[in-house]
Design a protein around this motif. Structure first.
Motif, short mmCIF file in Angstrom:
data_model
loop_
_atom_site.label_atom_id
_atom_site.label_comp_id
_atom_site.label_asym_id
_atom_site.label_seq_id
_atom_site.Cartn_x
_atom_site.Cartn_y
_atom_site.Cartn_z
N ASN A 144 -3.71 10.14 -2.91
CA ASN A 144 -5.00 9.16 -2.70
C ASN A 144 -5.53 8.76 -4.12
O ASN A 144 -6.61 8.97 -4.62
CB ASN A 144 -5.99 10.26 -2.21
N TYR A 145 -4.67 8.07 -4.65
CA TYR A 145 -4.67 7.24 -5.93
C TYR A 145 -5.71 6.27 -5.76
O TYR A 145 -5.62 5.31 -4.85
CB TYR A 145 -3.29 6.70 -6.43
N LYS A 146 -6.71 6.16 -6.58
CA LYS A 146 -7.71 5.58 -6.69
C LYS A 146 -8.51 5.40 -5.16
O LYS A 146 -8.88 4.43 -4.83
CB LYS A 146 -7.43 4.05 -6.94
N LYS A 147 -8.55 6.50 -4.55
CA LYS A 147 -9.06 7.00 -3.16
C LYS A 147 -8.60 6.30 -2.12
O LYS A 147 -9.04 5.79 -1.21
CB LYS A 147 -10.93 6.57 -3.29
N GLU A 148 -7.42 5.70 -2.16
CA GLU A 148 -6.54 4.86 -1.39
C GLU A 148 -5.46 5.89 -0.58
O GLU A 148 -5.18 6.59 -1.49
CB GLU A 148 -5.74 3.54 -1.96
N PRO A 149 -4.92 5.37 0.37
CA PRO A 149 -4.14 6.11 1.02
C PRO A 149 -2.41 6.08 0.36
O PRO A 149 -1.60 5.20 1.05
CB PRO A 149 -3.95 5.69 2.56
N VAL A 150 -2.63 5.98 -0.94
CA VAL A 150 -1.55 5.49 -1.69
C VAL A 150 -1.37 6.79 -2.62
O VAL A 150 -1.72 7.72 -3.10
CB VAL A 150 -1.99 4.34 -2.47
N MET A 168 -0.04 9.38 3.47
CA MET A 168 -0.18 8.27 2.48
C MET A 168 0.85 7.23 3.19
O MET A 168 1.49 7.39 3.57
CB MET A 168 0.62 8.60 1.03
N LYS A 169 0.35 6.02 2.90
CA LYS A 169 0.93 4.78 3.49
C LYS A 169 2.03 3.84 2.65
O LYS A 169 2.73 3.41 2.95
CB LYS A 169 0.04 3.81 3.92
N LYS A 170 1.79 4.54 1.18
CA LYS A 170 2.77 3.64 0.15
C LYS A 170 3.00 4.56 -0.72
O LYS A 170 2.10 5.43 -1.15
CB LYS A 170 1.76 2.46 -0.15
N THR A 222 6.34 -0.88 -5.33
CA THR A 222 5.87 -0.16 -4.39
C THR A 222 6.84 0.01 -3.27
O THR A 222 7.71 -0.92 -3.19
CB THR A 222 4.53 -0.86 -3.72
#
Ligand code: COA
Length: 165
Positions: A78-84, A118-120, A162
């Motif tokens: 959840n890097y920077k609150k994204e699904p990353v 996570m998507k990425k 990425t």
């Protein structure tokens, strides 16, 4: 046979030692000795590592072969609150490189990230580091570049790479 485990708090000194043993070999032709020294102190002080784990959501994995720890990876979900998932660090001792420890570490980060939704996967790598080839070989593509001012007149000249999960 490579075994991947999550580093316990008291094993962060192993992470630190692997970084100190690997950085001069990795960056000797890319960065000045002064910058290597500065970055190691800034990024691998034991208190800094402890804070990353306890307060910033970083997780460290260790790679072990024949009873010896030879590599580590540090990641965050959840890097920077994204699904990353951000792969912050991955280092394998020079004498253990090329024996699939890096692959085992990155595969485990990927597995955990996928399982967590996570998507990425995303990472930064110095533009002159041959690890760019390792990442490309393992499904990453360059998606941008950035020059980061890290103080004392030093910069990190990076690609952002990425991989879709
Ligand atoms: C980059 C690094 C993590 C790779 O780990 P490793 O254990 O040496 O690599 P592996 O043995 O797991 O290699 C896995 C695959 O990637 C390939 N590979 C490894 N390094 C490569 C490179 N520089 N360029 C292209 N392919 C590479 C291997 O040939 C192997 O492919 P194969 O399955 O077809 O044989 C490791 O070499 C390392 O720690 N380097 C120094 C530190 C560093 O640069 N870290 C990254 C900072 S951003």
């Amino acid at each position: 046979m490579i075994r991947i485990t999550q580093a316990a708090p008291q094993q962060l000194s192993i992470v630190q030692q692997i970084a100190y043993d690997t950085w001069p070999h990795t960056f000797g032709n890319i960065l000045t000795p002064e910058q290597i020294d500065y970055m190691l102190k800034m990024m691998y002080d034991l208190d800094v590592l402890k804070e990353l784990v306890e307060k910033k959501g970083h997780v460290f994995l260790l790679a072990e072969a024949d009873g010896n720890f030879g590599g580590f990876a540090g990641y965050e979900l959840n890097y920077k609150k994204e699904p990353v998932s951000k792969l912050h660090k991955i280092y394998v001792l020079p004498q253990m490189q090329g024996k699939n420890a890096g692959l085992a570490l990155i595969s485990e980060v990927e597995r955990i990230a996928r399982e967590a939704g996570m998507k990425k996967l995303s990472l930064n790598v110095n533009r002159d580091n041959k690890a760019v080839g390792f990442y490309e070989r393992n499904g990453f593509a360059i998606s941008g570049e950035e020059d980061i001012d890290i103080g004392n007149g030093f910069f990190m000249n990076d690609y952002i790479m990425t991989k879709k999960l």
